[in-house]
Motif scaffolding. Structure first.
Motif, PDB file in Angstrom:
ATOM      1  N   ASP A   7       0.862  -1.136   0.066  1.00 53.97           N
ATOM      2  CA  ASP A   7       0.025  -0.196  -0.130  1.00 53.97           C
ATOM      3  C   ASP A   7       1.180   1.466   0.299  1.00 53.97           C
ATOM      4  OD1 ASP A   7      -2.554  -1.211  -0.346  1.00 53.97           O
ATOM      5  OD2 ASP A   7      -2.204  -1.603   2.180  1.00 53.97           O
ATOM      6  N   ARG A   8       1.731   1.288  -0.137  1.00 52.12           N
ATOM      7  CA  ARG A   8       2.803   2.174  -0.678  1.00 52.12           C
ATOM      8  C   ARG A   8       2.610   2.684  -2.553  1.00 52.12           C
ATOM      9  NH1 ARG A   8       5.865   3.024   4.042  1.00 52.12           N
ATOM     10  NH2 ARG A   8       6.343   5.046   3.157  1.00 52.12           N
ATOM     11  N   HIS A   9       3.035   4.226  -2.170  1.00 48.51           N
ATOM     12  CA  HIS A   9       2.947   4.228  -3.435  1.00 48.51           C
ATOM     13  C   HIS A   9       4.236   4.829  -4.023  1.00 48.51           C
ATOM     14  CE1 HIS A   9       1.653   8.314  -5.757  1.00 48.51           C
ATOM     15  NE2 HIS A   9       1.949   7.227  -6.700  1.00 48.51           N
ATOM     16  N   ARG A  33       1.185   0.557  -4.332  1.00 48.67           N
ATOM     17  CA  ARG A  33       0.300   1.557  -6.144  1.00 48.67           C
ATOM     18  C   ARG A  33       1.439   2.104  -7.071  1.00 48.67           C
ATOM     19  NH1 ARG A  33      -1.251   5.264  -3.964  1.00 48.67           N
ATOM     20  NH2 ARG A  33      -0.579   5.684  -1.735  1.00 48.67           N
ATOM     21  N   THR A  35       3.298   4.423 -10.020  1.00 47.36           N
ATOM     22  CA  THR A  35       2.776   5.237 -10.596  1.00 47.36           C
ATOM     23  C   THR A  35       4.465   5.635 -12.131  1.00 47.36           C
ATOM     24  OG1 THR A  35       0.920   6.928  -9.428  1.00 47.36           O
ATOM     25  CG2 THR A  35       2.193   8.114 -11.607  1.00 47.36           C
ATOM     26  N   ARG A  53      -0.994   3.644 -12.259  1.00 43.41           N
ATOM     27  CA  ARG A  53      -1.127   5.086 -13.221  1.00 43.41           C
ATOM     28  C   ARG A  53      -0.368   5.638 -14.287  1.00 43.41           C
ATOM     29  NH1 ARG A  53      -1.147   9.362  -8.038  1.00 43.41           N
ATOM     30  NH2 ARG A  53      -1.737  11.942  -9.696  1.00 43.41           N
ATOM     31  N   VAL A  75       4.006  10.364  -1.706  1.00 42.58           N
ATOM     32  CA  VAL A  75       4.752   9.924  -2.231  1.00 42.58           C
ATOM     33  C   VAL A  75       5.726   9.420  -1.489  1.00 42.58           C
ATOM     34  CG1 VAL A  75       6.715   9.079  -3.425  1.00 42.58           C
ATOM     35  CG2 VAL A  75       5.224  10.680  -4.773  1.00 42.58           C
ATOM     36  N   ASP A  76       5.672   7.910  -1.767  1.00 40.33           N
ATOM     37  CA  ASP A  76       6.534   6.993  -0.791  1.00 40.33           C
ATOM     38  C   ASP A  76       8.160   6.624  -0.849  1.00 40.33           C
ATOM     39  OD1 ASP A  76       4.286   6.151   1.722  1.00 40.33           O
ATOM     40  OD2 ASP A  76       3.618   5.432   0.349  1.00 40.33           O
TER      41      ASP A  76
END
Length: 237
Positions: A7-9, A33, A35, A53, A75-76
């Motif tokens: 679940d980190r971006h 997740r 991008t 994404r 953002v992670d």
């Protein structure tokens, strides 16, 4: 214990193939997740079939980076794989090619850090890319070497300036990403055979080797200011 990507971006800047793709797929498999971002977001979205994404960013354009940051949100982990190689012996190099190389791989990440650092989690990370030419100079790779050397030093500077956000770099050796296809089938085979028989690992690297290293530096909470050399021991030869 290493941190998790669940679940980190994770934001990956680069193409839809090679190392950037391997990093994207590995981060997704680890529960992140993701991008992906580059100059052609439509092509990226198509390549990944809508599973991530896709955003537009041109790392050589400060306005593009600023707008990207505004759209992105929290953002992670940020990974920049963007590069532009200035290969050739000294007499063949021109200023524009070297400037493009530095602009893409050094100034680009510097400006990404400037605009995105305020929205990167304090326990997050920024991963840059250097390269083996920074540690093993060779004729024909002057432009590549000075670019990678600058990226290596930038990594340590940013690790201090952005702390506690962790900043590290990956330094790949010869990796079979398709970048060498321009040599032709026989030329590529001869090139790879040379490195395969001379480096201590006795093999050519893969995009997955590099992706595994990226996930390691993203998830190790006590690693910062390091350039991790994933090069089969090439500089030793």
């Amino acid at each position: 214990m290493a941190a998790t990507l669940e679940d980190r971006h994770v934001v990956v800047i680069g193409r839809s193939s090679g190392i950037a793709r391997a990093v994207t797929e590995s981060a997704t498999a680890a529960g992140a997740r993701v991008t992906v971002a580059g100059r052609d977001p439509e092509a990226l979205a198509h390549a990944y079939q809508g599973n991530v994404r896709a955003e537009r960013v041109d790392v050589t354009d400060d306005q593009s980076i600023a707008e990207f940051a505004q759209r992105l949100g929290p953002v992670d982990h940020l990974v920049s794989t963007a590069s532009a190689r200035a290969r050739g012996v000294l007499g063949e190099l021109d200023r524009a090619a070297v400037l493009n190389s530095m602009n893409t791989k050094v100034l680009g990440p510097l400006m990404l850090a400037k605009h995105l650092a305020p929205q990167i989690a304090s326990d997050g990370s920024f991963t840059l890319f250097s390269g083996v030419a920074a540690f093993k100079p060779a004729v024909g790779y002057l432009g590549v070497a000075v670019t990678n050397g600058a990226a290596d030093f930038l990594t340590r500077c940013l690790a201090l300036e952005l702390a506690p956000i962790r900043v590290n770099a990956i330094s790949p050796g010869v990796i079979d990403t398709g970048a060498w296809d321009s040599l032709g089938e026989e030329g590529k085979r001869a090139y790879f055979d040379h490195f395969r028989t001379h480096n201590p690992a006795r093999r050519i690297g893969t995009s997955q080797d590099i992706a595994d290293a990226v996930l390691f530096v993203m998830t190790n909470p006590f690693l910062t200011g390091v350039t991790l050399r994933v090069d089969g021991g090439e500089p030793l030869t």
